[in-house]
Write a protein that holds these residues in place. Sequence first.
Motif, short mmCIF file in Angstrom:
data_model
loop_
_atom_site.label_atom_id
_atom_site.label_comp_id
_atom_site.label_asym_id
_atom_site.label_seq_id
_atom_site.Cartn_x
_atom_site.Cartn_y
_atom_site.Cartn_z
N UNK A 336 0.83 -1.20 0.00
CA UNK A 336 0.00 0.00 0.00
C UNK A 336 0.86 1.26 0.00
N UNK A 337 2.07 1.16 0.58
CA UNK A 337 2.99 2.30 0.53
C UNK A 337 3.42 2.58 -0.92
N UNK A 338 3.65 1.50 -1.70
CA UNK A 338 3.98 1.69 -3.12
C UNK A 338 2.80 2.30 -3.85
N UNK A 339 1.60 1.83 -3.57
CA UNK A 339 0.40 2.34 -4.23
C UNK A 339 0.21 3.83 -3.95
N UNK A 340 0.53 4.26 -2.73
CA UNK A 340 0.41 5.67 -2.41
C UNK A 340 1.48 6.50 -3.12
N UNK A 341 2.63 5.86 -3.38
CA UNK A 341 3.73 6.56 -4.05
C UNK A 341 3.44 6.77 -5.53
N UNK A 342 2.79 5.80 -6.15
CA UNK A 342 2.42 5.92 -7.56
C UNK A 342 1.16 5.13 -7.81
N UNK A 343 0.39 5.53 -8.80
CA UNK A 343 -0.93 4.93 -9.03
C UNK A 343 -0.90 3.79 -10.04
N UNK A 344 0.29 3.24 -10.32
CA UNK A 344 0.38 2.16 -11.29
C UNK A 344 0.13 0.80 -10.66
N UNK A 345 0.84 -0.21 -11.17
CA UNK A 345 0.62 -1.57 -10.68
C UNK A 345 1.89 -2.21 -10.13
N UNK A 346 2.91 -1.40 -9.84
CA UNK A 346 4.18 -1.99 -9.38
C UNK A 346 4.09 -2.55 -7.97
N UNK A 347 3.00 -2.26 -7.24
CA UNK A 347 2.85 -2.82 -5.89
C UNK A 347 2.76 -4.35 -5.93
N UNK A 348 2.42 -4.92 -7.06
CA UNK A 348 2.30 -6.38 -7.16
C UNK A 348 3.60 -7.06 -7.58
N UNK A 349 4.68 -6.29 -7.79
CA UNK A 349 5.93 -6.89 -8.23
C UNK A 349 6.63 -7.68 -7.13
N UNK A 350 6.80 -7.15 -5.92
CA UNK A 350 7.44 -7.96 -4.87
C UNK A 350 6.53 -9.10 -4.44
N UNK A 351 7.11 -10.18 -4.00
CA UNK A 351 6.28 -11.23 -3.42
C UNK A 351 7.02 -11.92 -2.27
N UNK A 352 6.22 -12.56 -1.44
CA UNK A 352 6.70 -13.20 -0.22
C UNK A 352 6.55 -14.70 -0.34
N UNK A 353 7.62 -15.42 0.01
CA UNK A 353 7.59 -16.88 0.11
C UNK A 353 7.87 -17.22 1.57
N UNK A 354 7.04 -18.07 2.15
CA UNK A 354 7.18 -18.33 3.58
C UNK A 354 6.76 -19.76 3.92
N UNK A 355 7.32 -20.26 5.02
CA UNK A 355 6.91 -21.56 5.55
C UNK A 355 6.10 -21.39 6.83
N UNK A 356 5.82 -20.14 7.24
CA UNK A 356 5.16 -19.89 8.51
C UNK A 356 3.72 -19.46 8.25
N UNK A 357 2.74 -20.30 8.58
CA UNK A 357 1.35 -19.96 8.27
C UNK A 357 0.83 -18.76 9.05
N UNK A 358 1.31 -18.56 10.28
CA UNK A 358 0.83 -17.45 11.10
C UNK A 358 1.61 -16.16 10.84
N UNK A 359 2.72 -16.24 10.11
CA UNK A 359 3.46 -15.06 9.71
C UNK A 359 4.33 -14.41 10.78
N UNK A 360 4.32 -14.94 12.00
CA UNK A 360 5.04 -14.30 13.10
C UNK A 360 6.48 -14.79 13.13
N UNK A 361 7.42 -13.96 12.65
CA UNK A 361 8.82 -14.33 12.61
C UNK A 361 9.50 -14.16 13.96
#
Length: 385
Positions: A336-361
């Motif tokens: 959402x920080x990327x979306x606020x910076x520009x109105x394009x579609x680059x916010x979908x470029x990064x992605x997360x790969x994880x083995x933790x279902x709850x997300x708490x690192x």
Amino acid sequence: MATDWVFDVLLDLTEDGYRATVRQSPAGATTIAFEPPLQRRDQHAIIQRLLADPGDDDALRIAQFSLAREVGGKLFDAVFAGPVLELWQESWRLAYASRASLRVQLSFGDAPLLRALPWEYLYDETRDEFLALSVHTPLFRRQPAAHAIRPFVVEPPLHVLVVMAGPDGYPPLAVGRDWRALIDSVDYLAAEGRMTFERLPKPTLLDLQRRLRQRPFHIIHFIGFAVNDVQTQSGVLIFEDEMGRGRAVSGEHLGKLLSDHYSLRLAVIDIRNAARVGGVEPGAEVTEQLVRRGLPSAVFQPSRLRARPSLAFLHEFYGAIAAFRPVDVAMAEARRAIQLEESGASWGLPHLVSRIPHGQLYEQYTTPAPAPKPRLHVRSVLDRR
């Protein structure tokens, strides 16, 4: 109150065709057949349009956003159909009623076409919302875990080791400028005593191994190049050797090294070259390999993300991690920080790969309460016998 509900979807290619299996959700499980909405002949062209740098062209940004919504809608309609759609809608209603997050986990079988699709743009037309842009439906790519991974208890600050590799024979990398830009965007975290950043003086694999042995680090941030290895036909990162020349390091090799350090829970792979020709980007493949080899989570940030949106992403992402928020929620906030910076579609470029279902690192260390002082037993003179 439920806070860790998941909507776990496995996308795979079987003998009978492509299958989408909801393995876990608040509303149950189911399986459907589906067809990928983007075929190999037009997939690359569409993704290239989404990844193109819009520059200062507002019309191009708007066109990219519309294309992202169109592509995301097709991906959503292909998988979230029939009984899967019913499970999704009921799960979302249950999560909303409980004021809980519904984590969307996408797993992929042995199907390179599916892994290469831009699933971060999944768009629910009914709610008029991209799933990955909402903290209520954070989305990430799931790798299986052999055992449950508990959050690592940390007494702030969190420590980040930055590896910046610009070897000879590759395009010049503005190491000094990139380092200053990164520090300027996150220096408030060090000032508040929440997160520190250290740059590895020599970006060699041996120096990385030595530094990791000297003190515990919690995050590795790699800035450099990724290419396809000619012999293995898989993605590799380019470190430096002792002479400053390029050294290819596979995600499996690096992942094995990093997984030996229990405090390391996250790697950020920040790529500086546009190496994608077709299929999965080399840097994205390395990200998957790191997690497959044992690292709990990894973030892929491609080269096509421009400087200002990239720094906005890191500013918000690291701020959320330093606040001990789940990593998938931190990704949603950073998008959402990327979306606020520009109105394009680059916010979908990064992605997360994880083995933790709850997300708490990580889990913040709290000083245990002092033990109560023992009370002295004083006998009253009236108790004498």
